[in-house]
Design an enzyme around this catalytic site. Structure first.
Site, PDB file in Angstrom:
ATOM      1  N   SER A  21     -11.096  13.059  -6.453  1.00  0.00           N
ATOM      2  CA  SER A  21      -9.702  13.497  -6.546  1.00  0.00           C
ATOM      3  C   SER A  21      -8.767  12.299  -6.663  1.00  0.00           C
ATOM      4  O   SER A  21      -9.183  11.146  -6.517  1.00  0.00           O
ATOM      5  CB  SER A  21      -9.314  14.325  -5.309  1.00  0.00           C
ATOM      6  OG  SER A  21      -9.429  13.534  -4.132  1.00  0.00           O
ATOM      7  N   ILE A  23      -6.277   9.254  -7.330  1.00  0.00           N
ATOM      8  CA  ILE A  23      -6.355   8.044  -8.140  1.00  0.00           C
ATOM      9  C   ILE A  23      -7.799   7.727  -8.504  1.00  0.00           C
ATOM     10  O   ILE A  23      -8.082   7.261  -9.617  1.00  0.00           O
ATOM     11  CB  ILE A  23      -5.687   6.870  -7.404  1.00  0.00           C
ATOM     12  CG1 ILE A  23      -4.166   7.098  -7.331  1.00  0.00           C
ATOM     13  CG2 ILE A  23      -5.987   5.544  -8.097  1.00  0.00           C
ATOM     14  CD1 ILE A  23      -3.422   6.085  -6.481  1.00  0.00           C
ATOM     15  N   VAL A  67     -17.922   6.884   3.106  1.00  0.00           N
ATOM     16  CA  VAL A  67     -17.815   5.421   3.112  1.00  0.00           C
ATOM     17  C   VAL A  67     -17.797   4.840   4.516  1.00  0.00           C
ATOM     18  O   VAL A  67     -18.076   3.647   4.703  1.00  0.00           O
ATOM     19  CB  VAL A  67     -16.569   4.934   2.335  1.00  0.00           C
ATOM     20  CG1 VAL A  67     -16.655   5.306   0.870  1.00  0.00           C
ATOM     21  CG2 VAL A  67     -15.278   5.445   2.970  1.00  0.00           C
ATOM     22  N   TYR A 159      -1.820   2.672   8.661  1.00  0.00           N
ATOM     23  CA  TYR A 159      -1.994   2.549   7.211  1.00  0.00           C
ATOM     24  C   TYR A 159      -1.583   1.162   6.729  1.00  0.00           C
ATOM     25  O   TYR A 159      -2.308   0.517   5.958  1.00  0.00           O
ATOM     26  CB  TYR A 159      -1.175   3.622   6.499  1.00  0.00           C
ATOM     27  CG  TYR A 159      -1.333   3.604   4.997  1.00  0.00           C
ATOM     28  CD1 TYR A 159      -2.484   4.095   4.399  1.00  0.00           C
ATOM     29  CD2 TYR A 159      -0.328   3.098   4.177  1.00  0.00           C
ATOM     30  CE1 TYR A 159      -2.635   4.082   3.024  1.00  0.00           C
ATOM     31  CE2 TYR A 159      -0.469   3.087   2.802  1.00  0.00           C
ATOM     32  CZ  TYR A 159      -1.624   3.574   2.228  1.00  0.00           C
ATOM     33  OH  TYR A 159      -1.768   3.558   0.865  1.00  0.00           O
ATOM     34  N   VAL A 192       3.025   6.919  -5.479  1.00  0.00           N
ATOM     35  CA  VAL A 192       2.398   7.541  -6.639  1.00  0.00           C
ATOM     36  C   VAL A 192       2.351   9.049  -6.429  1.00  0.00           C
ATOM     37  O   VAL A 192       2.116   9.533  -5.314  1.00  0.00           O
ATOM     38  CB  VAL A 192       0.974   6.986  -6.862  1.00  0.00           C
ATOM     39  CG1 VAL A 192       0.331   7.612  -8.098  1.00  0.00           C
ATOM     40  CG2 VAL A 192       1.016   5.463  -6.997  1.00  0.00           C
ATOM     41  N   ALA A 193       2.564   9.790  -7.498  1.00  0.00           N
ATOM     42  CA  ALA A 193       2.589  11.254  -7.437  1.00  0.00           C
ATOM     43  C   ALA A 193       1.169  11.805  -7.394  1.00  0.00           C
ATOM     44  O   ALA A 193       0.597  12.201  -8.410  1.00  0.00           O
ATOM     45  CB  ALA A 193       3.348  11.815  -8.629  1.00  0.00           C
ATOM     46  N   THR A 194       0.583  11.823  -6.210  1.00  0.00           N
ATOM     47  CA  THR A 194      -0.757  12.367  -6.002  1.00  0.00           C
ATOM     48  C   THR A 194      -0.698  13.492  -4.977  1.00  0.00           C
ATOM     49  O   THR A 194       0.325  13.709  -4.318  1.00  0.00           O
ATOM     50  CB  THR A 194      -1.724  11.289  -5.483  1.00  0.00           C
ATOM     51  OG1 THR A 194      -1.274  10.850  -4.188  1.00  0.00           O
ATOM     52  CG2 THR A 194      -1.789  10.100  -6.431  1.00  0.00           C
ATOM     53  N   TRP A 254      12.486  -6.585  -4.227  1.00  0.00           N
ATOM     54  CA  TRP A 254      13.726  -6.716  -3.458  1.00  0.00           C
ATOM     55  C   TRP A 254      13.599  -7.816  -2.426  1.00  0.00           C
ATOM     56  O   TRP A 254      12.585  -7.962  -1.791  1.00  0.00           O
ATOM     57  CB  TRP A 254      14.073  -5.414  -2.746  1.00  0.00           C
ATOM     58  CG  TRP A 254      14.411  -4.258  -3.644  1.00  0.00           C
ATOM     59  CD1 TRP A 254      13.790  -3.046  -3.675  1.00  0.00           C
ATOM     60  CD2 TRP A 254      15.448  -4.165  -4.619  1.00  0.00           C
ATOM     61  NE1 TRP A 254      14.370  -2.214  -4.594  1.00  0.00           N
ATOM     62  CE2 TRP A 254      15.388  -2.880  -5.197  1.00  0.00           C
ATOM     63  CE3 TRP A 254      16.428  -5.064  -5.073  1.00  0.00           C
ATOM     64  CZ2 TRP A 254      16.268  -2.449  -6.203  1.00  0.00           C
ATOM     65  CZ3 TRP A 254      17.296  -4.639  -6.073  1.00  0.00           C
ATOM     66  CH2 TRP A 254      17.214  -3.357  -6.623  1.00  0.00           C
TER      67      TRP A 254
END
Length: 254
Positions: A21, A23, A67, A159, A192-194, A254
């Protein structure tokens, strides 16, 4: 260097974790279109079945494995090598959890580290053995801009810490294996649009801040991350190792 074929992966066999699924799957699509054979690795058998059905003849094998299990990764590498010499590894499996640091339970912290850091090392070590022995290979790790900056307005210390570790692991392996013919690089995507970011993108207090802080004013598409992965895995990046390639719409400038 033949510029007509330098981004092609013809003859290569690529193992991709998290291939079912997001990326990871998009990277599989890009690699298949560029001529690679694929070893799909994911802990979700149903997701692997769907991916394999879509990718068709490009799939050399599909392996159900977690994993976070070092022995499972060693076995996965052995199974993959029995099919074809694996010249490319993409470490795409990853998770994210939003939490305030003072409210983070031990299990959440350990889970994020187990998937994002331990899992990446287990897979890199397992597949890296054969690459080093052959004197050739390319590893692409999925890091994040969160390994470089602190996200806001949401908090996610586990994260961010895990992705910082991914970037340093990438550099460490790149330095160790450069003289043995194995390149190791990482991507540092922005928002990212996931499916993984969907619930956060549906929260205006988060999403509007993300867009305001991204110079390009939008989220990335999975295909844009996959294209960058294709570059790092291909002969076009033959003199690139230890790089952390930002694909973040300018967020970190930035």
């Amino acid at each position: 260097m033949d510029y007509r074929t330098v981004f092609r992966l013809d003859g290569a066999c690529a193992a991709v974790t998290g291939a079912g699924s997001g990326i990871g799957l998009e990277i599989c699509r890009a690699f298949a279109a560029s001529g690679a054979r694929l070893i799909l690795i994911d802990r979700e058998a149903a997701a692997l079945d769907r991916a394999a059905q879509e990718l068709g003849a490009a799939v050399a094998a599909r392996i159900v494995a977690d994993v976070t299990d070092a022995e499972a990764m060693t076995a996965a590498a052995a199974e993959a090598e029995a099919v074809a010499p694996v010249s490319i590894l993409v470490n795409s499996a990853g998770i994210a959890r939003l939490h305030d640091a003072l409210e983070t339970d031990d299990a959440t912290w350990r889970q994020v580290m187990a998937v994002n850091v331990d899992g990446m090392f287990w897979a890199s070590r397992a597949f890296g053995r054969a690459m080093v022995a052959r004197g050739a290979g390319a590893i692409v790790n999925l890091g994040s801009m969160s390994g470089t900056i602190v996200n806001r307005p949401q908090f996610a210390s586990s994260y961010m810490a895990s992705k910082g570790a991914v970037h340093q692991l990438t550099r460490a392996l790149a330095a160790e294996w450069a003289g043995r013919g194995v390149r190791v690089n990482a991507l540092a995507p922005g928002y990212v649009a996931t499916e993984m970011t969907l619930k956060m993108r549906e929260r205006p207090e988060l999403f509007e801040t993300w867009l305001d802080m991204t110079p390009m004013g939008r989220c990335g598409e999975p295909s844009e991350i996959a294209a960058a992965a294709l570059f790092l895995a291909s002969p076009a990046a033959s003199y690139v190792t230890g790089a952390i390639l930002a694909v973040d719409g300018g967020y970190t400038v930035w």
